[in-house]
Scaffold this motif. Structure first.
Motif, PDB file in Angstrom:
ATOM      1  N   GLY A 163      20.844 -74.434   9.964  1.00 64.30           N
ATOM      2  CA  GLY A 163      19.697 -74.564  10.857  1.00 64.30           C
ATOM      3  C   GLY A 163      20.106 -74.514  12.316  1.00 64.30           C
ATOM      4  N   ILE A 164      21.209 -75.186  12.675  1.00 61.68           N
ATOM      5  CA  ILE A 164      21.689 -75.149  14.057  1.00 61.68           C
ATOM      6  C   ILE A 164      22.188 -73.749  14.416  1.00 61.68           C
ATOM      7  CG2 ILE A 164      23.379 -76.112  15.673  1.00 61.68           C
ATOM      8  CD1 ILE A 164      21.055 -77.979  14.893  1.00 61.68           C
ATOM      9  N   LEU A 165      22.759 -73.055  13.443  1.00 60.41           N
ATOM     10  CA  LEU A 165      23.236 -71.689  13.715  1.00 60.41           C
ATOM     11  C   LEU A 165      22.088 -70.737  14.069  1.00 60.41           C
ATOM     12  CD1 LEU A 165      26.093 -70.993  11.152  1.00 60.41           C
ATOM     13  CD2 LEU A 165      26.253 -71.528  13.576  1.00 60.41           C
ATOM     14  N   TYR A 166      20.876 -71.070  13.638  1.00 57.81           N
ATOM     15  CA  TYR A 166      19.734 -70.242  14.032  1.00 57.81           C
ATOM     16  C   TYR A 166      19.543 -70.240  15.550  1.00 57.81           C
ATOM     17  CZ  TYR A 166      17.554 -68.772   9.649  1.00 57.81           C
ATOM     18  OH  TYR A 166      17.268 -68.134   8.462  1.00 57.81           O
ATOM     19  N   CYS A 167      20.151 -71.181  16.239  1.00 56.47           N
ATOM     20  CA  CYS A 167      20.053 -71.239  17.703  1.00 56.47           C
ATOM     21  C   CYS A 167      21.027 -70.277  18.372  1.00 56.47           C
ATOM     22  CB  CYS A 167      20.335 -72.650  18.196  1.00 56.47           C
ATOM     23  SG  CYS A 167      19.213 -73.899  17.563  1.00 56.47           S
ATOM     24  N   ALA A 168      21.784 -69.508  17.578  1.00 53.85           N
ATOM     25  CA  ALA A 168      22.801 -68.642  18.176  1.00 53.85           C
ATOM     26  C   ALA A 168      22.909 -67.262  17.547  1.00 53.85           C
ATOM     27  CB  ALA A 168      24.172 -69.325  18.086  1.00 53.85           C
ATOM     28  N   LEU A 169      22.648 -67.157  16.250  1.00 53.21           N
ATOM     29  CA  LEU A 169      22.966 -65.916  15.537  1.00 53.21           C
ATOM     30  C   LEU A 169      21.768 -65.002  15.320  1.00 53.21           C
ATOM     31  CD1 LEU A 169      25.410 -67.284  12.808  1.00 53.21           C
ATOM     32  CD2 LEU A 169      25.875 -66.610  15.168  1.00 53.21           C
ATOM     33  N   GLY A 170      20.606 -65.345  15.862  1.00 58.34           N
ATOM     34  CA  GLY A 170      19.416 -64.528  15.631  1.00 58.34           C
ATOM     35  C   GLY A 170      18.751 -64.927  14.337  1.00 58.34           C
ATOM     36  N   THR A 171      19.436 -64.704  13.233  1.00 59.73           N
ATOM     37  CA  THR A 171      18.942 -65.179  11.945  1.00 59.73           C
ATOM     38  C   THR A 171      20.134 -65.357  11.031  1.00 59.73           C
ATOM     39  OG1 THR A 171      17.450 -64.732  10.094  1.00 59.73           O
ATOM     40  CG2 THR A 171      18.510 -62.831  11.087  1.00 59.73           C
ATOM     41  N   VAL A 172      20.125 -66.424  10.262  1.00 61.59           N
ATOM     42  CA  VAL A 172      21.215 -66.695   9.326  1.00 61.59           C
ATOM     43  C   VAL A 172      20.881 -66.111   7.961  1.00 61.59           C
ATOM     44  CG1 VAL A 172      22.596 -68.503   8.229  1.00 61.59           C
ATOM     45  CG2 VAL A 172      21.842 -68.760  10.602  1.00 61.59           C
ATOM     46  N   MET A 206      14.814 -71.230   9.639  1.00 64.74           N
ATOM     47  CA  MET A 206      15.452 -72.303  10.391  1.00 64.74           C
ATOM     48  C   MET A 206      14.949 -73.662   9.919  1.00 64.74           C
ATOM     49  SD  MET A 206      15.637 -72.920  14.500  1.00 64.74           S
ATOM     50  CE  MET A 206      16.464 -74.397  15.138  1.00 64.74           C
ATOM     51  N   ARG A 207      13.638 -73.756   9.728  1.00 60.36           N
ATOM     52  CA  ARG A 207      13.045 -75.005   9.256  1.00 60.36           C
ATOM     53  C   ARG A 207      13.686 -75.437   7.932  1.00 60.36           C
ATOM     54  NH1 ARG A 207       7.313 -74.351   7.562  1.00 60.36           N
ATOM     55  NH2 ARG A 207       7.374 -72.644   9.053  1.00 60.36           N
ATOM     56  N   ALA A 208      13.821 -74.498   7.021  1.00 64.19           N
ATOM     57  CA  ALA A 208      14.395 -74.807   5.710  1.00 64.19           C
ATOM     58  C   ALA A 208      15.879 -75.155   5.825  1.00 64.19           C
ATOM     59  CB  ALA A 208      14.193 -73.631   4.765  1.00 64.19           C
ATOM     60  N   ALA A 209      16.613 -74.397   6.633  1.00 69.24           N
ATOM     61  CA  ALA A 209      18.059 -74.602   6.737  1.00 69.24           C
ATOM     62  C   ALA A 209      18.413 -75.911   7.422  1.00 69.24           C
ATOM     63  CB  ALA A 209      18.686 -73.434   7.497  1.00 69.24           C
ATOM     64  N   LEU A 210      17.508 -76.450   8.203  1.00 66.93           N
ATOM     65  CA  LEU A 210      17.764 -77.728   8.866  1.00 66.93           C
ATOM     66  C   LEU A 210      17.766 -78.898   7.893  1.00 66.93           C
ATOM     67  CD1 LEU A 210      15.628 -77.318  12.116  1.00 66.93           C
ATOM     68  CD2 LEU A 210      18.113 -77.635  12.029  1.00 66.93           C
ATOM     69  N   LEU A 254      12.716 -77.262  15.138  1.00 68.61           N
ATOM     70  CA  LEU A 254      13.575 -78.445  15.242  1.00 68.61           C
ATOM     71  C   LEU A 254      12.887 -79.772  14.918  1.00 68.61           C
ATOM     72  CD1 LEU A 254      15.759 -77.613  18.386  1.00 68.61           C
ATOM     73  CD2 LEU A 254      16.571 -77.958  16.037  1.00 68.61           C
ATOM     74  N   PRO A 255      11.609 -79.959  15.263  1.00 69.47           N
ATOM     75  CA  PRO A 255      10.986 -81.275  15.009  1.00 69.47           C
ATOM     76  C   PRO A 255      10.945 -81.708  13.549  1.00 69.47           C
ATOM     77  CG  PRO A 255       9.733 -80.084  16.666  1.00 69.47           C
ATOM     78  CD  PRO A 255      10.755 -79.123  16.125  1.00 69.47           C
ATOM     79  N   ILE A 256      11.207 -80.798  12.599  1.00 70.66           N
ATOM     80  CA  ILE A 256      11.222 -81.234  11.194  1.00 70.66           C
ATOM     81  C   ILE A 256      12.321 -82.269  10.967  1.00 70.66           C
ATOM     82  CG2 ILE A 256      12.817 -79.477  10.279  1.00 70.66           C
ATOM     83  CD1 ILE A 256      10.891 -79.277   7.854  1.00 70.66           C
TER      84      ILE A 256
END
Length: 350
Positions: A163-172, A206-210, A254-256
């Motif tokens: 989930g944090i990697l979504y803040c850098a890689l575009g999409t995981v 991202m929501r799911a990966a977090l 992120l708020p999840i």
């Protein structure tokens, strides 16, 4: 009765005017070695013969549950399909892509073996309109480069790492076709939002990966097709507007963590997490602006909105070259600051 039996996997296939590739896609589903599935298809009144083809297949196999609904957007249709699904696991079969015959068998085998994981992720190849592999495309993706050789090893990625990697890689998660998802995930994180345009699966991913652990199987079991009619526009990923959408989706996802991991959420620093996309936005915006005067105004306006970004940008610009490796260095530092070092939270024999 057989038609009342709950299938193990619900394959959902939203359909709209893709007759050209639909027959091949349906055949790859019928060819699966794992057979305890239902196929839920909702067609948005296709006018290219796709619906007639779907009806033909449904007449031959009772596992197909088909219907039609008005056109309300791609994610509305995805959600409608998921709501009708009855299986313990859900696989979203984008209607122009393909998968290997043992795809579902290997993915469900992994999740059955590792109940602590809610999502199974596999490698993907990229193909053209004729099904020819575009060599090197998958390997050049940011996520593939970031994980390096780990992408070729079985492992569990513990939330919220991806989930944090979504803040850098575009999409995981490059696309839903790579994922087998426990139905409970949708109960936990919700369905797809329809207000982000054709990139809404980024925010859901991202929501799911977090909050969900992901099992990675290092086998190329699916193929994503590039063609002119698809909803995802590769070139649009390079624009400043797209980077702004990424920033907005990160802020929405992120708020999840407030609900499922509030202590970790308190350690987040939003400005730091958004730095990479803001830098990409800045570079794209400058490139899109022709006159020097307009470039200066664009930069000034951005820095007015986010002065903290200016300080970080100048610091990074001084110490690091302008290339993708700096993005990787930056997010690794942030992962370390958050206590998410790979040797602690990422690697696991699966």
């Amino acid at each position: 009765m057989e038609h009342l039996k709950t299938p193990k996997i619900s394959i959902v296939l939203p359909s709209l005017n893709n007759r050209q590739y639909l027959e091949e896609r349906l055949q790859t589903i019928l060819n699966q070695t794992f057979t305890d599935w239902e196929l839920v298809i909702i067609d948005n009144y296709s006018d290219d013969g796709a619906w007639q083809l779907i009806e033909e297949f449904a007449q031959k196999d009772s596992r197909l549950k088909i219907s039609q609904a008005p056109r309300e957007g791609i994610y509305v249709n995805w959600n409608n399909c998921i709501r009708l699904a009855r299986g313990e696991y859900i696989y979203i079969a984008t209607n122009d892509d393909t998968m290997k015959p043992d795809c579902l068998e290997k993915m469900i085998g992994g999740l059955e073996k590792y109940p602590e994981c809610d999502i199974c992720h596999v490698k993907c190849e990229i193909i053209d309109t004729k099904g020819k592999t575009l060599k090197g495309y998958w390997e050049r993706l940011a996520s593939s480069q970031f994980y390096g050789d780990l992408i070729n090893k079985s492992h569990i990625r513990f939330a919220p790492y991806d989930g944090i990697l979504y803040c850098a890689l575009g999409t995981v998660y490059f696309g839903p076709l790579q994922l087998l998802i426990r139905r409970s995930v949708f109960d936990k994180v919700g369905l797809f939002r329809s207000d982000w345009g054709p990139e809404g699966d980024f925010e859901w991913g991202m929501r799911a990966a977090l909050v969900c652990n992901t099992l990675h199987i290092p086998e190329t079991l699916v193929a994503w097709r590039i063609h002119s009619q698809q909803s995802t526009n590769i070139e649009a990923h390079k624009t400043s507007d797209q980077k702004v959408r990424f920033i907005e989706m990160v802020q929405a996802a992120l708020p999840i963590l407030k609900k499922y991991n509030p202590e970790f959420y308190q350690r987040l620093r939003l400005e730091k997490l958004l730095f990479i996309y803001k830098r990409q936005q800045l570079r794209a915006g400058i490139k899109e602006t022709n006159k020097f005067h307009d470039k200066v105004i664009y930069v000034w306006n951005l820095f007015q909105i986010s002065p903290t970004f200016l300080v970080e940008f100048l610091y990074r610009r001084t110490l690091f070259p302008r290339n993708q490796s700096d993005d990787f260095t930056y997010i690794r530092q942030e992962l370390k600051r958050l206590g998410l070092e790979p040797d602690i939270s990422l690697c696991c024999d699966a």
